[in-house]
Write an enzyme that holds these catalytic residues in place. Structure first.
Site, PDB file in Angstrom:
ATOM      1  N   HIS A   1       0.855  -1.193   0.000  1.00 19.41           N
ATOM      2  CA  HIS A   1       0.000   0.000   0.000  1.00 19.41           C
ATOM      3  C   HIS A   1       0.887   1.237   0.000  1.00 19.41           C
ATOM      4  O   HIS A   1       2.095   1.158   0.154  1.00 19.41           O
ATOM      5  CB  HIS A   1      -0.985  -0.022   1.166  1.00 19.41           C
ATOM      6  CG  HIS A   1      -0.377   0.097   2.524  1.00 19.41           C
ATOM      7  ND1 HIS A   1       0.411  -0.885   3.088  1.00 19.41           N
ATOM      8  CD2 HIS A   1      -0.446   1.095   3.457  1.00 19.41           C
ATOM      9  CE1 HIS A   1       0.795  -0.499   4.296  1.00 19.41           C
ATOM     10  NE2 HIS A   1       0.296   0.698   4.533  1.00 19.41           N
TER      11      HIS A   1
ATOM     12  N   HIS B   1       1.456   3.983   1.886  1.00 23.27           N
ATOM     13  CA  HIS B   1       2.046   4.751   2.995  1.00 23.27           C
ATOM     14  C   HIS B   1       3.570   4.842   2.874  1.00 23.27           C
ATOM     15  O   HIS B   1       4.226   3.867   2.496  1.00 23.27           O
ATOM     16  CB  HIS B   1       1.647   4.136   4.342  1.00 23.27           C
ATOM     17  CG  HIS B   1       0.215   4.418   4.706  1.00 23.27           C
ATOM     18  ND1 HIS B   1      -0.483   3.650   5.606  1.00 23.27           N
ATOM     19  CD2 HIS B   1      -0.642   5.396   4.294  1.00 23.27           C
ATOM     20  CE1 HIS B   1      -1.720   4.154   5.733  1.00 23.27           C
ATOM     21  NE2 HIS B   1      -1.841   5.200   4.937  1.00 23.27           N
TER      22      HIS B   1
ATOM     23  N   ASP C   1       6.007   4.812   4.905  1.00 23.98           N
ATOM     24  CA  ASP C   1       6.889   3.883   5.625  1.00 23.98           C
ATOM     25  C   ASP C   1       6.917   2.505   4.940  1.00 23.98           C
ATOM     26  O   ASP C   1       7.567   1.575   5.436  1.00 23.98           O
ATOM     27  CB  ASP C   1       6.502   3.764   7.113  1.00 23.98           C
ATOM     28  CG  ASP C   1       5.118   3.207   7.343  1.00 23.98           C
ATOM     29  OD1 ASP C   1       4.201   3.551   6.568  1.00 23.98           O
ATOM     30  OD2 ASP C   1       4.925   2.431   8.298  1.00 23.98           O
ATOM     31  N   HIS C   2       6.248   2.387   3.794  1.00 26.37           N
ATOM     32  CA  HIS C   2       6.286   1.157   2.993  1.00 26.37           C
ATOM     33  C   HIS C   2       6.866   1.410   1.595  1.00 26.37           C
ATOM     34  O   HIS C   2       7.166   0.473   0.874  1.00 26.37           O
ATOM     35  CB  HIS C   2       4.879   0.547   2.863  1.00 26.37           C
ATOM     36  CG  HIS C   2       4.289   0.159   4.186  1.00 26.37           C
ATOM     37  ND1 HIS C   2       4.127  -1.156   4.567  1.00 26.37           N
ATOM     38  CD2 HIS C   2       3.881   0.913   5.239  1.00 26.37           C
ATOM     39  CE1 HIS C   2       3.614  -1.184   5.796  1.00 26.37           C
ATOM     40  NE2 HIS C   2       3.465   0.053   6.224  1.00 26.37           N
TER      41      HIS C   2
ATOM     42  N   HIS D   1      -7.403  -0.596   5.466  1.00 30.40           N
ATOM     43  CA  HIS D   1      -6.356   0.268   6.028  1.00 30.40           C
ATOM     44  C   HIS D   1      -6.135   1.431   5.052  1.00 30.40           C
ATOM     45  O   HIS D   1      -6.121   2.591   5.439  1.00 30.40           O
ATOM     46  CB  HIS D   1      -5.090  -0.559   6.226  1.00 30.40           C
ATOM     47  CG  HIS D   1      -3.905   0.216   6.712  1.00 30.40           C
ATOM     48  ND1 HIS D   1      -3.816   0.723   7.983  1.00 30.40           N
ATOM     49  CD2 HIS D   1      -2.748   0.574   6.084  1.00 30.40           C
ATOM     50  CE1 HIS D   1      -2.648   1.356   8.122  1.00 30.40           C
ATOM     51  NE2 HIS D   1      -1.994   1.284   6.977  1.00 30.40           N
TER      52      HIS D   1
ATOM     53  N   ASP E   1      -0.110  -3.734   6.407  1.00 29.52           N
ATOM     54  CA  ASP E   1      -0.688  -3.195   7.644  1.00 29.52           C
ATOM     55  C   ASP E   1      -2.141  -3.630   7.815  1.00 29.52           C
ATOM     56  O   ASP E   1      -2.959  -2.872   8.341  1.00 29.52           O
ATOM     57  CB  ASP E   1      -0.626  -1.657   7.635  1.00 29.52           C
ATOM     58  CG  ASP E   1       0.782  -1.139   7.842  1.00 29.52           C
ATOM     59  OD1 ASP E   1       1.689  -1.945   8.090  1.00 29.52           O
ATOM     60  OD2 ASP E   1       0.977   0.089   7.744  1.00 29.52           O
TER      61      ASP E   1
ATOM     62  N   HIS F   1       4.803  -4.672  10.836  1.00 27.19           N
ATOM     63  CA  HIS F   1       5.170  -3.970  12.071  1.00 27.19           C
ATOM     64  C   HIS F   1       5.308  -4.936  13.241  1.00 27.19           C
ATOM     65  O   HIS F   1       4.628  -5.959  13.290  1.00 27.19           O
ATOM     66  CB  HIS F   1       4.115  -2.925  12.454  1.00 27.19           C
ATOM     67  CG  HIS F   1       4.108  -1.707  11.589  1.00 27.19           C
ATOM     68  ND1 HIS F   1       4.920  -0.620  11.806  1.00 27.19           N
ATOM     69  CD2 HIS F   1       3.369  -1.414  10.490  1.00 27.19           C
ATOM     70  CE1 HIS F   1       4.688   0.299  10.892  1.00 27.19           C
ATOM     71  NE2 HIS F   1       3.746  -0.154  10.073  1.00 27.19           N
TER      72      HIS F   1
HETATM   73 ZN   LIG Z   1       0.049   1.722   6.477  1.00 26.34          ZN
END
Ligand SMILES: [Zn+2]
Length: 257
Positions: free
Chosen positions: A53, A55, A57-58, A111, A131, A169
């Protein structure tokens, strides 16, 4: 023989590297430097980047990795990720013959609007679920609805028991504390908490878990269970037993836990 290794990033992210000692694929590189270090240290050649996805941090490490390695970047077609070269829809397949690794795409919106998972069927029973499903918990519902998230978790829940869950995570101890509040008499959960605490004391990842274990301990996969329903009703003061309503109550509760 495939190895699947978590490369820690930021505070609690895991970037998963799948490799066969020569070639590697990387899942959700939010950061390039620890991935580059891992690839160089193990003398691995990057074959592909897989994204669940949008975001940052990915996805934050994609551009730097692509500057060094001219590899395909797979990701959800339903999300605007400019660095994705191979947009994917549900039931599409990703074939990486260098490893070898064959994955199918599962739509798991909730998410985010277009979140996808990558599922490798046995003998490589594994799912990279970003996530959405975590050990003993699930992701927040940012862009979708509780109904979508519930259905996405149900889809994952129908995979075989021995499927390894590679989430993005290390949230396990916080998730376990919440699950204990909802499901205090669950002996499997109590046992898992002890194991997870020991692992974290040694700074060892608690993931992957398996789907069979998650079905036994994860309250978000157990919205039809009497104990979970009772706890959600007591917390919310509502009498609904509808699993989506129970899911929504649990998610809201966890957001403020
Ligand atoms: Zn995420």
């Amino acid at each position: 023989m495939l190895n699947i290794h978590p490369v820690p990033a930021f505070r609690d992210n895991y970037i998963w590297v799948v490799h066969n000692q020569n070639h590697a694929a990387v899942v959700d590189p939010g950061m390039a430097s620890p991935v580059i270090e891992f690839l160089e240290h193990h003398r691995l050649q990057l074959s592909a980047i897989l994204i669940t996805h949008h975001h940052s941090d990915h996805t934050g490490g994609i551009a730097e990795l692509r500057r060094r390695h001219d590899v395909p970047v797979y990701g959800p077609a339903a999300e605007a990720i400019t660095t994705v070269t191979h947009p994917l829809h549900e039931h599409d397949h990703v074939s990486l013959p260098a490893l070898p690794l064959n994955l199918s795409v599962i739509d798991i919106a909730g998410h985010t609007r277009g979140h996808i998972a990558y599922y490798g069927s046995p003998p490589f029973g594994m799912v990279f679920c970003g996530d959405t499903l975590f050990a003993c918990g699930c992701g927040r519902v940012f862009e979708g609805t509780p109904q979508q998230m519930y259905q996405s978790l149900q889809k994952l829940s129908r995979l075989p028991d021995d499927t390894l869950i590679f989430c993005a995570h290390e949230y396990t101890l916080g998730n376990v504390a919440f699950a204990r509040e909802i499901d205090p008499g669950n002996a499997t959960l109590i046992e898992f908490e002890l194991e997870a605490r020991q692992l974290r004391q040694q700074n060892t990842p608690t993931v992957p878990t398996t789907l069979g274990l998650e079905r036994a301990i994860n309250p978000f996969l157990r919205c039809e269970q009497p104990q979970i329903i009772t706890s959600a009703q007591r917390f919310s003061g509502k009498s609904s037993t509808d699993p989506v309503a129970i899911f929504a109550i649990l998610r809201e509760w966890k957001n403020n836990f």
